[in-house]
Design a protein around this motif. Structure first.
Motif, mmCIF file in Angstrom:
data_model
loop_
_atom_site.group_PDB
_atom_site.id
_atom_site.type_symbol
_atom_site.label_atom_id
_atom_site.label_comp_id
_atom_site.label_asym_id
_atom_site.label_seq_id
_atom_site.Cartn_x
_atom_site.Cartn_y
_atom_site.Cartn_z
ATOM 1 N N ARG A 32 0.821 -1.208 0.000
ATOM 2 C CA ARG A 32 0.000 0.000 0.000
ATOM 3 C C ARG A 32 0.859 1.264 0.000
ATOM 4 O O ARG A 32 0.523 2.254 -0.619
ATOM 5 N N ARG A 33 1.989 1.222 0.721
ATOM 6 C CA ARG A 33 2.888 2.371 0.742
ATOM 7 C C ARG A 33 3.450 2.632 -0.654
ATOM 8 O O ARG A 33 3.545 3.773 -1.106
ATOM 9 N N ALA A 34 3.813 1.573 -1.372
ATOM 10 C CA ALA A 34 4.335 1.722 -2.732
ATOM 11 C C ALA A 34 3.263 2.280 -3.666
ATOM 12 O O ALA A 34 3.553 3.119 -4.524
ATOM 13 N N GLU A 35 2.009 1.818 -3.512
ATOM 14 C CA GLU A 35 0.920 2.329 -4.325
ATOM 15 C C GLU A 35 0.685 3.809 -4.046
ATOM 16 O O GLU A 35 0.487 4.601 -4.972
ATOM 17 N N LEU A 36 0.718 4.192 -2.769
ATOM 18 C CA LEU A 36 0.518 5.595 -2.409
ATOM 19 C C LEU A 36 1.644 6.463 -2.965
ATOM 20 O O LEU A 36 1.387 7.544 -3.505
ATOM 21 N N ASP A 37 2.880 6.011 -2.858
ATOM 22 C CA ASP A 37 4.010 6.765 -3.399
ATOM 23 C C ASP A 37 3.881 6.962 -4.905
ATOM 24 O O ASP A 37 4.134 8.052 -5.422
ATOM 25 N N ALA A 38 3.471 5.906 -5.624
ATOM 26 C CA ALA A 38 3.305 6.010 -7.075
ATOM 27 C C ALA A 38 2.167 6.968 -7.425
ATOM 28 O O ALA A 38 2.291 7.783 -8.346
ATOM 29 N N PHE A 39 1.073 6.895 -6.682
ATOM 30 C CA PHE A 39 -0.064 7.782 -6.936
ATOM 31 C C PHE A 39 0.309 9.234 -6.672
ATOM 32 O O PHE A 39 0.018 10.117 -7.495
ATOM 33 N N LEU A 44 1.300 14.737 -8.168
ATOM 34 C CA LEU A 44 2.061 15.968 -7.960
ATOM 35 C C LEU A 44 3.131 16.202 -9.027
ATOM 36 O O LEU A 44 3.735 17.267 -9.066
ATOM 37 N N GLY A 45 3.367 15.205 -9.868
ATOM 38 C CA GLY A 45 4.394 15.314 -10.896
ATOM 39 C C GLY A 45 3.818 15.733 -12.239
ATOM 40 O O GLY A 45 2.651 16.102 -12.365
#
Length: 66
Positions: A32-39, A44-45
Motif C-alpha cells: 500500500r505504501r508503494a501504491e501511495l508513493d506512485a499515486f 504531484l508530478g
C-alpha cells in the motif's frame, strides 16, 4: 517479523523473532505504501498515468488507485 530468504517460487519469506513462525507472501503495508508513493508521484508530478513505473499500464494504474 524479519525477512528470511525467498521461497522456491521467488516470494519473500518472513520469520517471527519471538516464536520462530515462518510465513511467505506480500506484506499489505509495504504494498500500500508503494501504491501511495506512485499515486502521489503521478498526482504531484508532470508524468502520465502510463509513466507510473510500478503499475505497468495506465489501465492498471487506474484500477489499483481507484
Amino acid at each position: 517479523m524479519v525477512r528470511n530468504g525467498k521461497t522456491a517460487a521467488g516470494k519473500q519469506r518472513y520469520r517471527c523473532l519471538d516464536c520462530g513462525a515462518s510465513r511467505s507472501g506480500q506484506r499489505p503495508d509495504v504494498s500500500r505504501r508503494a501504491e501511495l508513493d506512485a499515486f502521489l508521484g503521478w498526482l504531484l508530478g508532470t508524468g502520465s498515468q502510463a509513466g507510473a513505473d510500478s503499475f505497468g499500464t495506465a489501465r492498471s494504474f487506474r484500477r489499483r488507485t481507484a
